[in-house]
Scaffold this motif. Structure first.
Motif, PDB file in Angstrom:
ATOM      1  N   LYS A  63       0.836  -1.198   0.000  1.00  0.00           N
ATOM      2  CA  LYS A  63       0.000   0.000   0.000  1.00  0.00           C
ATOM      3  C   LYS A  63       0.872   1.250   0.000  1.00  0.00           C
ATOM      4  CE  LYS A  63      -3.382   2.370   2.869  1.00  0.00           C
ATOM      5  NZ  LYS A  63      -4.178   2.295   4.102  1.00  0.00           N
ATOM      6  N   ARG A  64       0.517   2.210  -0.845  1.00  0.00           N
ATOM      7  CA  ARG A  64       1.221   3.501  -0.889  1.00  0.00           C
ATOM      8  C   ARG A  64       0.510   4.487   0.033  1.00  0.00           C
ATOM      9  NH1 ARG A  64       5.932   3.578  -4.355  1.00  0.00           N
ATOM     10  NH2 ARG A  64       5.582   1.977  -5.904  1.00  0.00           N
ATOM     11  N   ARG A  65       1.264   5.475   0.492  1.00  0.00           N
ATOM     12  CA  ARG A  65       0.706   6.538   1.336  1.00  0.00           C
ATOM     13  C   ARG A  65       0.700   7.844   0.539  1.00  0.00           C
ATOM     14  NH1 ARG A  65      -0.179   3.786   5.571  1.00  0.00           N
ATOM     15  NH2 ARG A  65       1.323   2.531   6.684  1.00  0.00           N
ATOM     16  N   PHE A  66      -0.320   8.657   0.783  1.00  0.00           N
ATOM     17  CA  PHE A  66      -0.495   9.902   0.045  1.00  0.00           C
ATOM     18  C   PHE A  66      -0.536  11.074   1.014  1.00  0.00           C
ATOM     19  CE2 PHE A  66      -2.297   6.413  -2.314  1.00  0.00           C
ATOM     20  CZ  PHE A  66      -1.774   6.600  -3.569  1.00  0.00           C
ATOM     21  N   PRO A  67      -0.104  12.267   0.572  1.00  0.00           N
ATOM     22  CA  PRO A  67       0.508  12.553  -0.726  1.00  0.00           C
ATOM     23  C   PRO A  67       1.833  11.806  -0.869  1.00  0.00           C
ATOM     24  CG  PRO A  67       0.634  14.486   0.697  1.00  0.00           C
ATOM     25  CD  PRO A  67      -0.151  13.447   1.434  1.00  0.00           C
ATOM     26  N   MET A  68       2.196  11.553  -2.102  1.00  0.00           N
ATOM     27  CA  MET A  68       3.329  10.697  -2.421  1.00  0.00           C
ATOM     28  C   MET A  68       4.311  11.443  -3.326  1.00  0.00           C
ATOM     29  SD  MET A  68       2.695   7.149  -4.399  1.00  0.00           S
ATOM     30  CE  MET A  68       3.922   6.650  -5.547  1.00  0.00           C
ATOM     31  N   LYS A  69       5.580  11.398  -2.999  1.00  0.00           N
ATOM     32  CA  LYS A  69       6.606  12.036  -3.829  1.00  0.00           C
ATOM     33  C   LYS A  69       6.916  11.134  -5.025  1.00  0.00           C
ATOM     34  CE  LYS A  69      11.278  13.826  -3.851  1.00  0.00           C
ATOM     35  NZ  LYS A  69      12.538  13.984  -3.157  1.00  0.00           N
ATOM     36  N   ILE A  70       6.919  11.724  -6.203  1.00  0.00           N
ATOM     37  CA  ILE A  70       7.278  10.998  -7.426  1.00  0.00           C
ATOM     38  C   ILE A  70       8.696  11.420  -7.793  1.00  0.00           C
ATOM     39  CG2 ILE A  70       6.736  10.652  -9.865  1.00  0.00           C
ATOM     40  CD1 ILE A  70       4.564   9.538  -8.016  1.00  0.00           C
ATOM     41  N   ASP A  71       9.639  10.519  -7.675  1.00  0.00           N
ATOM     42  CA  ASP A  71      11.038  10.864  -7.936  1.00  0.00           C
ATOM     43  C   ASP A  71      11.600  10.212  -9.191  1.00  0.00           C
ATOM     44  OD1 ASP A  71      11.081   8.283  -6.990  1.00  0.00           O
ATOM     45  OD2 ASP A  71      12.513   8.659  -5.384  1.00  0.00           O
ATOM     46  N   MET A  72      10.780   9.369  -9.847  1.00  0.00           N
ATOM     47  CA  MET A  72      11.238   8.693 -11.063  1.00  0.00           C
ATOM     48  C   MET A  72      10.048   8.217 -11.868  1.00  0.00           C
ATOM     49  SD  MET A  72      10.445   5.233 -10.674  1.00  0.00           S
ATOM     50  CE  MET A  72      11.620   4.227 -11.534  1.00  0.00           C
ATOM     51  N   MET A  73      10.321   7.841 -13.125  1.00  0.00           N
ATOM     52  CA  MET A  73       9.352   7.150 -13.966  1.00  0.00           C
ATOM     53  C   MET A  73      10.128   6.143 -14.801  1.00  0.00           C
ATOM     54  SD  MET A  73       6.668  10.125 -15.161  1.00  0.00           S
ATOM     55  CE  MET A  73       5.301   9.045 -15.598  1.00  0.00           C
ATOM     56  N   GLU A  74       9.424   5.157 -15.311  1.00  0.00           N
ATOM     57  CA  GLU A  74      10.056   4.139 -16.148  1.00  0.00           C
ATOM     58  C   GLU A  74       9.213   3.911 -17.389  1.00  0.00           C
ATOM     59  OE1 GLU A  74      10.031   0.822 -13.356  1.00  0.00           O
ATOM     60  OE2 GLU A  74       8.251  -0.007 -14.332  1.00  0.00           O
ATOM     61  N   LYS A  75       9.870   3.301 -18.393  1.00  0.00           N
ATOM     62  CA  LYS A  75       9.133   2.893 -19.587  1.00  0.00           C
ATOM     63  C   LYS A  75       9.707   1.568 -20.078  1.00  0.00           C
ATOM     64  CE  LYS A  75      11.871   5.402 -23.068  1.00  0.00           C
ATOM     65  NZ  LYS A  75      11.801   6.341 -24.209  1.00  0.00           N
ATOM     66  N   HIS A  76       8.887   0.865 -20.859  1.00  0.00           N
ATOM     67  CA  HIS A  76       9.274  -0.418 -21.443  1.00  0.00           C
ATOM     68  C   HIS A  76       9.139  -0.279 -22.962  1.00  0.00           C
ATOM     69  CE1 HIS A  76       9.172  -1.922 -17.378  1.00  0.00           C
ATOM     70  NE2 HIS A  76       7.979  -1.364 -17.246  1.00  0.00           N
ATOM     71  N   PRO A  77      10.236   0.084 -23.646  1.00  0.00           N
ATOM     72  CA  PRO A  77      10.148   0.387 -25.074  1.00  0.00           C
ATOM     73  C   PRO A  77       9.887  -0.814 -25.978  1.00  0.00           C
ATOM     74  CG  PRO A  77      12.422   0.562 -24.320  1.00  0.00           C
ATOM     75  CD  PRO A  77      11.573   0.328 -23.108  1.00  0.00           C
ATOM     76  N   LEU A  78      10.090  -2.026 -25.481  1.00  0.00           N
ATOM     77  CA  LEU A  78       9.961  -3.201 -26.343  1.00  0.00           C
ATOM     78  C   LEU A  78       8.654  -3.967 -26.151  1.00  0.00           C
ATOM     79  CD1 LEU A  78      13.617  -4.574 -26.098  1.00  0.00           C
ATOM     80  CD2 LEU A  78      12.632  -3.017 -27.798  1.00  0.00           C
ATOM     81  N   GLY A  79       7.784  -3.501 -25.264  1.00  0.00           N
ATOM     82  CA  GLY A  79       6.536  -4.236 -25.072  1.00  0.00           C
ATOM     83  C   GLY A  79       5.563  -3.539 -24.140  1.00  0.00           C
ATOM     84  N   SER A  80       4.326  -3.965 -24.235  1.00  0.00           N
ATOM     85  CA  SER A  80       3.275  -3.433 -23.371  1.00  0.00           C
ATOM     86  C   SER A  80       3.404  -4.057 -21.979  1.00  0.00           C
ATOM     87  CB  SER A  80       1.898  -3.741 -23.968  1.00  0.00           C
ATOM     88  OG  SER A  80       1.693  -5.133 -24.099  1.00  0.00           O
ATOM     89  N   GLN A  81       2.671  -3.498 -21.022  1.00  0.00           N
ATOM     90  CA  GLN A  81       2.677  -4.028 -19.657  1.00  0.00           C
ATOM     91  C   GLN A  81       1.279  -3.831 -19.072  1.00  0.00           C
ATOM     92  OE1 GLN A  81       5.159  -2.136 -16.600  1.00  0.00           O
ATOM     93  NE2 GLN A  81       5.791  -4.177 -15.950  1.00  0.00           N
TER      94      GLN A  81
END
Length: 163
Positions: A63-81
């Motif tokens: 479980k995440r707690r809010f408000p939540m700091k977003i310090d990164m993002m990711e991507k998957h260039p070769l396929g869906s998720q």
């Protein structure tokens, strides 16, 4: 500081990021002598780049707690998720369009309703799983050769997610 508040997700407002996984407005096929209904072709699983294959996994989310700091993002260039909750609950997604890095001005967050999953298109920036309770998610994504994980860390931008 940029504050992002989650909004209600719809097939239309999420379409540039991927697909919703639900059975609304779908006609099922009766199977197993009428004891089950089959809903076919709900998403497009994209795993074939570089001879990849689709795999099914289970992620045990905290479980995440809010408000939540977003310090990164990711991507998957070769396929869906795809993320499919294994309990009848809501969860959040935090996304940005395809690009070399996430465009902070185009980041959006969505509240995914009960009995619904999401499938990110290949190359869509997203924050890892944002569960609102301790639970398992069924994941359908790509396994194979090639770098299918790109991480971007926010160094200057301060981003806060509110539910």
């Amino acid at each position: 500081m940029k504050i992002i508040k989650a909004k209600k997700i719809t097939k239309k407002n999420f379409s540039k990021f991927g697909q919703l996984i639900d059975t609304s407005k779908k006609n099922p096929i009766n199977i197993n002598d009428g004891y089950a209904k089959r809903f076919d072709n709900l998403i497009n699983v994209d795993a074939s780049k570089n001879k990849g294959k689709a795999i099914v996994s289970i992620f045990k989310a905290k479980k995440r707690r809010f408000p939540m700091k977003i310090d990164m993002m990711e991507k998957h260039p070769l396929g869906s998720q795809a993320f499919i909750p294994m309990e009848d609950t809501k969860f959040l997604v935090f996304v940005a369009p395809k690009g070399d890095k996430p465009d902070v001005n185009k980041i959006q967050s969505f509240l995914v309703p009960k009995q619904t999953g999401v499938n990110y298109n290949a190359g869509i920036w997203h924050f890892p799983l944002i569960s609102m309770k301790n639970m398992n998610f069924l994941i359908v994504d790509r396994k194979g050769k090639g770098n299918n994980l790109v991480i971007h860390k926010f160094k200057k931008d301060q981003i806060i997610l509110k539910k």
